[in-house]
Design a protein around this motif. Sequence first.
Motif: not given
Length: 193
Positions: A19, A59, A73, A75, A80, A83, A100
């Motif tokens: 995402h 997720c 999203r 991890y 993240d 990110q 985001d």
Amino acid sequence: MRVIDGDTLDVGTTRVRLHGIDAPERDQPCTTLNGQNWGCGDWVTQQVRDLYQGAQARCEPVDRDRYGRVVARCYVGREDIGQRLVSDGLAFAYRKYSYDYDLEEKSAVVADRGIHGFTIQSPARYRLTRIRGRDAPDASCRIKGNISAKGARIYHMPGQKFYERTGIRPEHGERWFCSEAQARASGWRPAKR
């Protein structure tokens, strides 16, 4: 977890599209400051594999895309993934769907991190030009990467015997290359004739 490309993962048996990010397509080229084309999409995929291949991911689903993939999203530990990829310059913030990672991208652009140190078309724009026709999306990228019936990855140069009758079907993993070095670096071999 298995890395498919810069923004797509297999987590268990689920195909996940990350995402809020958009990474270069695997066959997408970049251009260096010297005007040299190279396979930055393949490079990004390899960088993401080096970071996350085989890791345990957690997720959180956000949506489903038009291909039926879960958009989530994800991890690894507390990190993240989206990110990190945008911060490292391996993906763009996909502002069409989320802001985001907007600040992470701006920071990566200012620092010329990853793909931001090169000239690159946005992945969304690249996908659009690739879909429009079967001709080379870039006049300087005319090397045809074809997959034989036996699964061999072979590239054909303009002027070779089978160049004109070789078609490129991106939906089957076939692609265009901008240089022989890019084709070889992506794992393709030259046609014999």
